[in-house]
Enzyme design. Structure first.
Site, mmCIF file in Angstrom:
data_model
loop_
_atom_site.group_PDB
_atom_site.id
_atom_site.type_symbol
_atom_site.label_atom_id
_atom_site.label_comp_id
_atom_site.label_asym_id
_atom_site.label_seq_id
_atom_site.Cartn_x
_atom_site.Cartn_y
_atom_site.Cartn_z
ATOM 1 N N ARG A 86 0.877 -1.241 0.079
ATOM 2 C CA ARG A 86 -0.225 -0.043 -0.037
ATOM 3 C C ARG A 86 0.945 1.081 0.108
ATOM 4 O O ARG A 86 1.149 1.904 -0.942
ATOM 5 C CB ARG A 86 -0.952 0.033 1.253
ATOM 6 C CG ARG A 86 -2.045 1.020 1.181
ATOM 7 C CD ARG A 86 -1.806 2.337 1.355
ATOM 8 N NE ARG A 86 -1.327 2.441 2.709
ATOM 9 C CZ ARG A 86 -0.781 3.709 3.229
ATOM 10 N NH1 ARG A 86 -0.425 4.694 2.208
ATOM 11 N NH2 ARG A 86 -0.056 3.935 4.251
ATOM 12 N N ASP A 87 1.456 1.425 1.029
ATOM 13 C CA ASP A 87 2.198 2.900 1.139
ATOM 14 C C ASP A 87 3.580 2.692 0.424
ATOM 15 O O ASP A 87 3.619 3.896 -0.193
ATOM 16 C CB ASP A 87 2.847 2.830 2.622
ATOM 17 C CG ASP A 87 3.376 4.093 3.122
ATOM 18 O OD1 ASP A 87 3.953 4.956 2.302
ATOM 19 O OD2 ASP A 87 3.434 4.391 4.372
ATOM 20 N N HIS A 141 4.416 3.652 12.959
ATOM 21 C CA HIS A 141 4.545 3.887 11.466
ATOM 22 C C HIS A 141 5.860 4.876 11.192
ATOM 23 O O HIS A 141 5.869 6.024 11.534
ATOM 24 C CB HIS A 141 3.362 4.106 10.842
ATOM 25 C CG HIS A 141 3.661 4.254 9.229
ATOM 26 N ND1 HIS A 141 2.984 3.388 8.646
ATOM 27 C CD2 HIS A 141 4.142 5.231 8.488
ATOM 28 C CE1 HIS A 141 3.441 3.958 7.122
ATOM 29 N NE2 HIS A 141 3.899 4.772 7.158
ATOM 30 N N HIS A 181 9.382 6.581 9.229
ATOM 31 C CA HIS A 181 9.931 6.769 8.069
ATOM 32 C C HIS A 181 11.494 7.042 8.163
ATOM 33 O O HIS A 181 11.975 7.408 9.448
ATOM 34 C CB HIS A 181 9.371 7.927 7.115
ATOM 35 C CG HIS A 181 8.100 7.471 6.515
ATOM 36 N ND1 HIS A 181 7.968 7.790 4.979
ATOM 37 C CD2 HIS A 181 6.976 7.085 6.910
ATOM 38 C CE1 HIS A 181 6.801 7.176 4.706
ATOM 39 N NE2 HIS A 181 6.165 6.678 5.717
ATOM 40 N N CYS A 240 5.473 10.209 0.758
ATOM 41 C CA CYS A 240 3.941 10.677 1.012
ATOM 42 C C CYS A 240 3.794 11.814 0.004
ATOM 43 O O CYS A 240 4.762 12.641 -0.123
ATOM 44 C CB CYS A 240 3.845 11.062 2.420
ATOM 45 S SG CYS A 240 2.328 11.903 2.531
ATOM 46 N N ASN A 252 9.528 4.567 3.946
ATOM 47 C CA ASN A 252 9.490 3.839 5.183
ATOM 48 C C ASN A 252 10.779 3.202 5.591
ATOM 49 O O ASN A 252 11.491 2.740 4.945
ATOM 50 C CB ASN A 252 8.204 2.649 4.920
ATOM 51 C CG ASN A 252 6.758 3.293 4.730
ATOM 52 O OD1 ASN A 252 6.262 3.800 5.436
ATOM 53 N ND2 ASN A 252 6.488 3.142 3.394
HETATM 54 ZN ZN ZN Z 1 4.595 5.334 5.142
#
Ligand code: ZN
Length: 312
Positions: A16-17, A213, A215, A246, A255
């Protein structure tokens, strides 16, 4: 004093990310092979996609099909991102185990990312809670909100901790099951991570605050992960090859790298349940599906040390 766990859960967010921030679109068949490979290496939670309009994110247009595929893998928690009530309806129909909604502590970022104010998002959260409560408990997905830009915002700069705490209180009142703290921009530092986890747990309840979460924009990702671990955090989002970023946070890099995260915990004797050799072999699916994408990771570059002993 928080209790450090002898076992942690890696929540892989690459599908996803990671993919939503890549220019290329990974073919659905390769995505399935990647998810299967991650599962075979021991990954037991994967954020497989996002229920946003395919026009906005063509990389994730096959989320429904991917959720169905991932749902056939036993004991895998299948997570999907939802931006609103409509997304929650689609996620419910697709049969996810958990939904996660991002809410930016920075309102500027919230407008940029979801085009919604804090008040609007909180109203959405209430509506989603009501929707989820309308299905029987054994079929009801877990409802998480990821408080993004919790440690700083590339549009607003510092994000006051009181703002995060007030939002956390409102989200608990609105009915979320869990709150995750997201360092969307990679601005966090280890002492701040500790402090904010403690404070948010005080207002939201420790049982609701289990995940972070992170980064790696400034190279502090692993230090921040260790800091969170010392505070008793047990779920860590990360992305294979460090894919991600992002779109609403210019300059934010990917990430934290799953391979490096697993290496750190296994090296400390903390069980992740993941076989590192098999995990690293899954990079071949990224190379096949996104040949132009640069992959990161110290562990894959260096290879495992000769005396490496996995924890399990
Ligand atoms: Zn992320």
């Amino acid at each position: 004093m928080a209790i450090m766990k002898d076992k942690i859960l890696v929540s892989e967010v690459g599908p996803r990310d990671g993919l939503q921030n890549c220019a290329g679109v990974m073919p659905t068949e390769i995505k399935k092979q990647w998810i299967q490979g991650l599962f075979d290496s021991g990954v037991r939670e994967i954020e497989v996609g996002s229920f946003v309009p395919p026009k906005l994110l063509p990389q994730l247009a096959d989320t429904g099909e991917i959720v169905a595929y991932a749902g056939t893998l036993p004991d895998l928690t299948v997570l999907a991102l939802i931006p609103n009530l409509r997304g929650a309806q689609n996620a419910l129909e697709a049969g996810v185990d958990a939904v996660t909604l991002p809410l930016s502590a920075s309102e500027t970022h919230s407008m940029e990312n979801l085009r919604q104010t804090h008040d609007q998002v909180v109203e959405n959260v209430k509506a989603i809670r009501a929707l989820l409560d309308s299905v029987p408990p054994d079929q009801r997905p877990r409802f998480e909100v990821g408080v993004s830009t919790a440690f700083g915002c590339s549009l607003e700069g510092n994000v006051p901790e009181d703002k995060v705490l007030r939002l956390s209180e409102r989200l608990v009142e609105a009915g979320v099951d869990e709150l995750g703290l997201s360092d969307t921009t990679g601005y966090a530092q280890p002492l701040q991570v500790k402090r904010l986890i403690r404070k948010v747990r005080e207002v939201a309840g420790a049982e609701r605050v289990k995940s972070v979460h992170l980064h790696n924009t400034y190279g502090l990702g692993m230090a921040n992960a260790f800091s969170a671990y010392e505070e008793g955090i047990e779920v860590f989002d990360s992305s294979q090859g460090g894919l991600g970023g992002c779109p609403a946070s210019p300059g934010a890099s990917g990430n934290i790298v799953t391979e490096d995260l697993v290496y750190m915990f296994e090296r400390m004797g903390v069980d992740t349940g993941i076989d590192l050799d098999r995990l690293m072999a899954c990079r071949k699916f990224l190379q096949a599906g996104l040949p132009d994408e640069e992959l990161y990771g110290f562990t894959p570059n260096a290879g495992l040390p000769i005396n490496f002993q996995p924890s399990h």
